[in-house]
Scaffold this active site. Structure first.
Site, short mmCIF file in Angstrom:
data_model
loop_
_atom_site.label_atom_id
_atom_site.label_comp_id
_atom_site.label_asym_id
_atom_site.label_seq_id
_atom_site.Cartn_x
_atom_site.Cartn_y
_atom_site.Cartn_z
N TYR A 143 0.82 -1.21 0.00
CA TYR A 143 0.00 0.00 0.00
C TYR A 143 0.86 1.27 0.00
CZ TYR A 143 -4.10 -2.91 1.01
OH TYR A 143 -5.10 -3.84 0.95
N LYS A 194 2.89 -15.26 1.61
CA LYS A 194 2.81 -16.13 0.43
C LYS A 194 4.23 -16.47 0.01
CE LYS A 194 -0.24 -16.91 -2.24
NZ LYS A 194 -0.87 -18.25 -2.49
N ASP A 227 -3.59 -17.70 1.55
CA ASP A 227 -4.81 -18.29 0.98
C ASP A 227 -5.31 -19.43 1.87
OD1 ASP A 227 -2.46 -19.55 0.23
OD2 ASP A 227 -3.20 -20.25 -1.70
N ASP A 251 -5.37 -6.82 5.70
CA ASP A 251 -6.59 -6.11 5.32
C ASP A 251 -7.70 -7.12 5.02
OD1 ASP A 251 -8.31 -4.16 4.51
OD2 ASP A 251 -7.15 -3.49 2.77
#
Ligand code: NAD
Length: 370
Positions: A143, A194, A227, A251
Site C-alpha cells: 500500500y 505467500k 490463501d 486487510d
C-alpha cells in the site's frame, strides 16, 4: 487515585458522536468508582473537521493526538463530503493520524460473545468461544511501496504497478507486538504470507523465524500461506490465537475474521506505534465500523464496538487488565440480559437505543463492582 490519563476523543461523523457519548458514561463511572481519572480532551476529525477548518484534521488536533496518552476515534465520512477534494476527504484525517503517529501495528480481535453465537453465518460449534487476534502491519508493504503508478511501454502496452516491499525492521517491530500479545494469551503465533510465490514472502518468513528463535523461543510459531489462512479461518478458526501478517493480507484476513462474529457493531480495534524509552506507545483505538450515515442521528447505533475499543485502550495502553475485563464482562452481561440494538436484534430479545444500551452497560458495571 493513580495518575490522570490524558485522552483525546475524536468523535468524527455520522454515528461517531453518538457511540462516543456512551464511552463518556463509562468514563464518568470509572472516574467515580475506580482508582483512575481521565482527562478527556475533544477534537475534530473527518467531515466535522473539514466543515470547521477546511481540512480533515487540523494541526492543533494532530498535535493533541501526538501528546495524548491514547486517542479514541468514532468514525469518519458520509455522503455530505463525497465531492470534497481527495486530500481533504474525511479518510485523509484517519490516514494522517496513522502516518504521523507512526501506528504500524493494527490489532483486530475477533471474539464471539456467547449470546451472539447465532449472529454468525457459521455453525455455533465452529465459533462459540472464539477469541483470536489479528496483528496487521499497517504502514508499509504494497500500500506504500514505491515505485507505483501507471506507464506506457515503448510498444504502446499500458500497465499499472505497485511494489510489495518490507525491511527487516518493519517486520520485527510488528512481530514484537504479536509475540508479546501471544505471551499474554495462549502463546501461539501464526505468521502469514505467500512464501510459495513471493520473494517478499520468503523474506518475511525468514525474518520472523530468526527473530522468534532469538527472542521468543517460548512462543509456539507456525507459518501459513495467506490463501490457506483464509480457508482455515472459516473451516476451524479456533486453531488460531494470534495471527501476524502484512498490510495487504491483514486487510483481507481481518475482515474475513471479523465476519466470523457476524456483527459489525461489536468489533473494536487498536493501532499501536513504537514504544519510547519510558515504554509508552502512541496509540489510537476505534471501532471497525464506519459512520453509518443511514442511521446517524437516530440514536440507533450499537455503541459496544466503541466501548470495547475503550476496553482495549485500558488493556494495551494502560495495563489496566482488571478494568478492561470488567467492561468486557459488562458487555457480555448486558447481552445476556436480552438487550439488543437493531443491528444485532434477535427474536425474543428487547430492542433498545444506543443511549439505553450505554445506560444498561453502566448499570452492569455498577453491579459487577458492587
Ligand atoms: P458502515 O460501517 O458505516 O455501515 C455499514 C452498515 O452497517 C450500515 O447499514 C450501518 O447502518 C451498519 N452499522 C455500522 N456500524 C453500526 C453500528 N455501530 N450500529 C449499528 N449499525 C451499524 O460502512 P459504509 O456504509 O460502507 O460506510 C459509511 C461511511 O463510513 C462512508 O463514508 C465510509 O467511507 C465511512 N467509513 C469509515 C470508517 C472509519 O471511520 N474507520 C470505516 C468504514 C467506513
Amino acid at each position: 487515585m493513580t495518575a490522570n490519563k490524558t485522552l483525546l476523543f475524536l468523535p468524527g461523523d455520522g454515528i461517531g458522536p453518538e457511540v462516543m457519548n456512551q464511552v463518556r458514561r463509562v468514563i464518568d463511572w470509572m472516574d467515580k468508582r475506580r482508582s483512575v481519572t481521565f482527562n478527556v480532551r475533544e477534537g475534530l476529525v473527518g467531515g466535522a473537521a473539514y466543515d470547521a477548518h477546511g481540512v480533515a484534521v487540523s494541526d492543533e488536533d494532530m498535535q493533541q493526538a501526538m501528546d495524548a496518552d491514547a486517542v479514541l476515534l468514532g468514525a469518519v465520512g458520509g455522503p455530505k463530503w463525497d465531492n470534497v477534494a481527495r486530500e481533504h476527504r474525511p479518510e485523509a484525517g484517519l490516514l494522517r493520524l496513522r502516518k504521523e503517529m507512526d501506528l504500524f501495528a493494527n490489532l483486530r480481535p475477533a471474539m464471539v460473545f456467547p449470546p451472539l453465537v447465532g449472529a454468525s453465518t457459521l455453525k455455533p460449534e465452529i465459533v462459540s468461544g472464539l477469541d483470536i487476534m489479528i496483528v496487521r502491519e499497517l504502514t508499509a508493504g504494497v500500500y506504500f511501496g514505491k515505485p507505483r503508478g501507471e506507464e506506457t511501454l515503448p510498444d504502446g502496452t499500458q500497465r499499472g504497478f505497485d511494489t510489495q516491499v518490507y525491511t527487516d525492521g518493519e517486520i520485527t517491530r510488528v512481530a514484537d507486538v504479536a509475540f508479546d500479545l501471544a505471551r499474554k494469551r495462549n502463546n501461539k503465533v501464526h505468521s502469514v504470507e505467500k512464501a510459495n510465490v513471493m520473494e517478499s514472502g520468503i523474506f518475511w518468513r525468514r525474518i520472523v523465524t530468526d527473530h522468534a528463535t532469538a527472542h521468543y523461543s517460548d512462543v509456539e510459531l507456525h507459518h501459513m500461506y495467506a490463501d490457506n489462512c483464509a480457508m482455515q479461518l472459516v473451516r476451524w478458526p479456533k486453531q488460531f490465537d494470534v495471527i501476524l501478517t502484512d498490510n495487504l493480507f491483514g486487510d483481507l484476513l481481518s475482515d474475513c475474521a471479523a465476519m466470523l462474529t457476524g456483527s459489525l457493531g461489536m468489533l473494536p480495534s487498536a493501532s499501536l506505534g513504537a514504544a519510547d524509552e519510558s515504554g509508552r506507545r502512541r496509540a489510537m483505538y476505534e471501532p471497525v465500523h464506519g459512520s453509518a450515515p443511514d442511521i446517524a442521528g437516530q440514536d440507533q447505533a450499537n455503541p459496544l464496538a466503541t466501548i470495547l475499543s475503550f476496553s482495549m485502550m485500558l488493556r494495551y495502553s494502560f495495563d489496566m487488565a482488571e478494568d478492561a475485563d470488567l467492561i468486557d464482562q459488562a458487555v457480555s452481561n448486558v447481552l445476556d440480559s436480552g438487550m439488543r440494538t437493531a443491528d444485532i436484534m434477535q427474536d425474543g430479545m428487547a430492542k433498545v437505543s444506543c443511549s439505553v444500551m450505554g445506560e444498561a452497560l453502566v448499570r452492569q458495571l455498577e453491579k459487577l463492582a458492587a
